[in-house]
Write an enzyme that holds these catalytic residues in place. Sequence first.
Site, mmCIF file in Angstrom:
data_model
loop_
_atom_site.group_PDB
_atom_site.id
_atom_site.type_symbol
_atom_site.label_atom_id
_atom_site.label_comp_id
_atom_site.label_asym_id
_atom_site.label_seq_id
_atom_site.Cartn_x
_atom_site.Cartn_y
_atom_site.Cartn_z
ATOM 1 N N VAL A 120 9.289 17.782 -25.035
ATOM 2 C CA VAL A 120 10.345 18.462 -24.260
ATOM 3 C C VAL A 120 10.229 19.983 -24.398
ATOM 4 C CG1 VAL A 120 12.856 18.738 -24.083
ATOM 5 C CG2 VAL A 120 11.874 16.486 -24.525
ATOM 6 N N SER A 170 11.024 17.650 -17.884
ATOM 7 C CA SER A 170 12.242 17.445 -17.082
ATOM 8 C C SER A 170 11.882 16.981 -15.667
ATOM 9 C CB SER A 170 13.120 18.703 -17.085
ATOM 10 O OG SER A 170 12.945 19.448 -15.927
ATOM 11 N N ALA A 194 9.331 15.224 -14.839
ATOM 12 C CA ALA A 194 8.885 13.826 -14.917
ATOM 13 C C ALA A 194 10.092 12.881 -15.009
ATOM 14 C CB ALA A 194 7.957 13.625 -16.106
ATOM 15 N N ASP A 240 6.125 21.907 -10.428
ATOM 16 C CA ASP A 240 6.146 20.829 -11.433
ATOM 17 C C ASP A 240 6.488 19.488 -10.778
ATOM 18 O OD1 ASP A 240 5.793 22.938 -13.135
ATOM 19 O OD2 ASP A 240 7.441 22.430 -14.486
HETATM 20 C C1 MEV Z 1 6.858 26.058 -15.241
HETATM 21 O O1 MEV Z 1 6.101 24.880 -15.471
HETATM 22 C C2 MEV Z 1 6.111 27.024 -14.412
HETATM 23 C C3 MEV Z 1 6.816 28.331 -14.051
HETATM 24 O O2 MEV Z 1 5.949 28.974 -13.133
HETATM 25 C C4 MEV Z 1 8.185 28.117 -13.449
HETATM 26 C C5 MEV Z 1 8.137 27.489 -12.072
HETATM 27 O O3 MEV Z 1 7.105 27.444 -11.416
HETATM 28 O O4 MEV Z 1 9.226 27.076 -11.612
HETATM 29 C C6 MEV Z 1 6.952 29.230 -15.275
#
Ligand code: MEV
Length: 317
Positions: free
Chosen positions: A101, A108, A110, A151
């Site tokens: 986490v 989150s 996933a 993500d």
């Molecule tokens: C988070 O995995 C990646 C960042 O670029 C934030 C996002 O893309 O929302 C830091």
Amino acid sequence: MKATAPAKIILFGEHAVVYNQPAIAIPVNDVKAFATIETDANLDDPVVRADDFGIEHSLNKKSVPGKIEHIMKALNLVRENSNSGFPDKGWRLSVSSKIPVARGMGSSAAISVVLIKIFFKYLKLDLSPSRLIDLSYELEKFHHGTPSGIDNAVISLGAPILFQKEKGFKVFHPKTFHFVIGDTGIGKKTATVVKDVAARYRKAMASYKAIFEAIGSVANQGLDALSLGQHKKLGRLMNLNQSLLDELGVSSPELEHLIHTALENGALGAKLCGAGKGGCMVALADSIEHAEKISVKLSEAGAKQTFVTTLKRGNGK
Ligand code: MEV
């Protein structure tokens, strides 16, 4: 019935992607979140179990423990978005995850994806990849404020993607690459790190814009290297991306330590992955054996856990 969702890492372009630069993310299929729904006609009270937190919650209770708020948000979102209505009894949901986490591996997103998948499965409703991406993005907004969407997109698709906020995503077909991921053990909330970058950006817009653009260009070159199987070039680009992330102020001594350990042990390139300031780093190895060797060295250097993952054409694994 059962649903799963993989972890992810960002190979190029974290942070800059929030400012509409291209970025590259890949699924990590060996590390997953799981959800199951059991039906039980005798259950008058729908029950939600978050196994990692040891929480079992009856939906008929008014107050919701903070740790399962995510599940409740997902349930409400699916209720609002399915015309078929959601049975108010007779089911038991269990959720668990092997994804560390707040370490940049998409834990989150996933959970968001796996919850939407299992609820749609339970309701016997079709769920297209684009609908899954849209719904999981709604949940990500609840958790992260201003997520780029990379993500939940890569995790929904379970395939490597080039992603740009205002253009959408493109699945690409990489050659084979072996990576090792090292976890500093330090949890950092993405939303906090993204907010800190935004505050610094407002104070020095021109130089931050130039860094974001440079990262975007590295991501585009990274796509070519991944598609053409250029290992050395990919490694160099990862190192370049890391120095640009350092300039953004999102690296940390613990990340640098693991990155240097990987490079000293022959990694072709290494960088932090995700929001940074803690979380994970990723290094490119020559072979699985080499990745395993780097993984041992990372553990000796203090990594709390490591994962070896292979990216290849077809399954993103
Ligand atoms: C988070 O995995 C990646 C960042 O670029 C934030 C996002 O893309 O929302 C830091």
